[in-house]
Design an enzyme around this catalytic site. Structure first.
Site, PDB file in Angstrom:
ATOM      1  N   CYS A   1      80.871  28.676  35.301  1.00 43.44           N
ATOM      2  CA  CYS A   1      79.825  28.894  34.498  1.00 43.44           C
ATOM      3  C   CYS A   1      79.649  28.196  33.070  1.00 43.44           C
ATOM      4  O   CYS A   1      79.091  27.196  33.380  1.00 43.44           O
ATOM      5  CB  CYS A   1      80.049  30.421  34.035  1.00 43.44           C
ATOM      6  SG  CYS A   1      78.713  31.266  33.402  1.00 43.44           S
TER       7      CYS A   1
ATOM      8  N   GLU B   1      80.791  34.051  40.024  1.00 40.84           N
ATOM      9  CA  GLU B   1      81.701  34.371  38.884  1.00 40.84           C
ATOM     10  C   GLU B   1      82.181  35.875  38.774  1.00 40.84           C
ATOM     11  O   GLU B   1      81.196  36.779  38.745  1.00 40.84           O
ATOM     12  CB  GLU B   1      81.382  33.773  37.318  1.00 40.84           C
ATOM     13  CG  GLU B   1      82.299  34.165  36.486  1.00 40.84           C
ATOM     14  CD  GLU B   1      82.198  33.418  35.127  1.00 40.84           C
ATOM     15  OE1 GLU B   1      82.807  33.156  34.198  1.00 40.84           O
ATOM     16  OE2 GLU B   1      80.836  33.310  34.661  1.00 40.84           O
TER      17      GLU B   1
ATOM     18  N   LYS C   1      88.984  28.110  33.911  1.00 37.81           N
ATOM     19  CA  LYS C   1      87.808  27.866  33.022  1.00 37.81           C
ATOM     20  C   LYS C   1      88.197  27.283  31.784  1.00 37.81           C
ATOM     21  O   LYS C   1      89.096  27.995  31.169  1.00 37.81           O
ATOM     22  CB  LYS C   1      87.123  29.282  32.953  1.00 37.81           C
ATOM     23  CG  LYS C   1      85.547  29.174  32.215  1.00 37.81           C
ATOM     24  CD  LYS C   1      84.925  30.218  32.214  1.00 37.81           C
ATOM     25  CE  LYS C   1      83.358  30.169  31.551  1.00 37.81           C
ATOM     26  NZ  LYS C   1      82.832  31.338  31.854  1.00 37.81           N
TER      27      LYS C   1
END
Length: 303
Positions: free
Chosen positions: A158, A48, A121
């Site tokens: 994540c 990331e 995300k």
């Protein structure tokens, strides 16, 4: 699109970042990716926000200068790398979508400089040292796998890795593999026992996504210590010790490869992609789901 291979060599890069010099960080990533490609790796995951330091440790409007448009310099660089090496490459960047509108975005290239797909995300944390809500707008592209020459890639990012709903929706849409570019580490004020509990939880939840959906899971995390921009020179605990330990798990959660805590390295595994079908026949979770009884999952809480 090419026929999906039964054997797929998939790899990841675990990297430390010491500055916001994008050119140097890209070159380091490219060197690792070339090493994997030279070993026959066909699909590579980067961690990331690999272009810069993890800037979310504090809230600083100047950090928005690190963001890039898509397409932009990062996508041009890594697209050319994917084309040169004839690989599928999963990258991560700080996207400037418009003035005042930014995302944490994964971009996929499929043996070409052209963008095969992207994912923004969805789950955005806001915790001490991880002030991501200040920087990132939650994604609005849903949970849709990206079609590539090696299969449908379920790319998440994540904090998404803690949510079984995200993994399930990707799998329900036909994802062959789940990928998690990650930046997670320890608060050095926590004791060793708490640090171990946190890591074990992180490792377990992602292996559980592999088990519950009968798909391999690929996780690339950062390594190294990054001081907080607010830290004084004498405060060596005001920052994040990224815990590395990137890993590749098979469709029953079995760990196939595991990186070290504090070492820059690559991992590569030859996945038997036919195992997903075999495992799903023996463990038919999708058959036995009680979708008639799950309506309240769309509520925030049951009172």
């Amino acid at each position: 699109m090419q026929d999906k291979p039964n054997q797929l060599k998939v790899g990841l890069v675990q990297q430390a970042v010491s500055s916001n010099n994008k050119a140097e960080n890209w070159q380091k990533s490219a060197d690792f990716v070339r090493q994997l490609a030279a070993q026959g790796c066909e699909c590579v995951l980067l961690q990331e926000l690999h272009s810069t330091l993890y800037f979310c440790q504090n809230e600083d409007t100047n950090a928005f200068d690190l963001a890039e448009t898509i397409p932009g310099p990062a996508t041009e660089y890594f697209g050319q790398l994917a084309a040169e090496l004839n690989i599928v490459l999963i990258t991560s960047l700080f996207e400037k979508r418009a003035s005042g509108l930014y995302h944490n975005t994964a971009v996929v290239f499929d043996r070409s400089a052209d963008i095969a797909g992207q994912y923004r995300k969805m789950h955005i944390p806001d915790d001490p040292g991880f002030y991501e809500k200040f920087y990132f707008t939650p994604g609005d592209m849903g949970f849709n796998p990206i079609e590539t020459s090696v299969g449908k890639l379920g790319v998440l990012v994540c904090w998404d890795q803690w949510y079984p709903e995200a993994a399930r929706l990707m799998a329900m849409a036909g994802a062959d593999i789940l990928f998690y570019p990650t930046a997670i580490g320890w608060d050095l004020h926590d004791d060793n026992a708490e640090q171990q509990r946190q890591h074990d939880a992180w490792h377990t939840i992602q292996r559980a996504h592999a088990v519950a959906n009968s798909v391999p899971v690929i996780v690339a995390n950062r390594t190294g210590y990054e001081a907080s921009p607010d830290a004084s020179e004498s405060d060596d605990k005001h920052g994040i010790q990224f815990w590395g330990q990137s890993f590749i798990a098979g469709p029953q959660g079995e760990v196939l490869a595991h990186a070290e805590v504090d070492k820059e390295q690559t991992l590569m595994v030859a996945l038997d992609m036919s195992r997903t079908e075999s495992v799903k026949r023996i463990w038919p979770y999708f058959r036995d789901r009680r979708i008639d009884a799950y309506d309240e999952l769309t509520k925030r809480w049951r009172s």
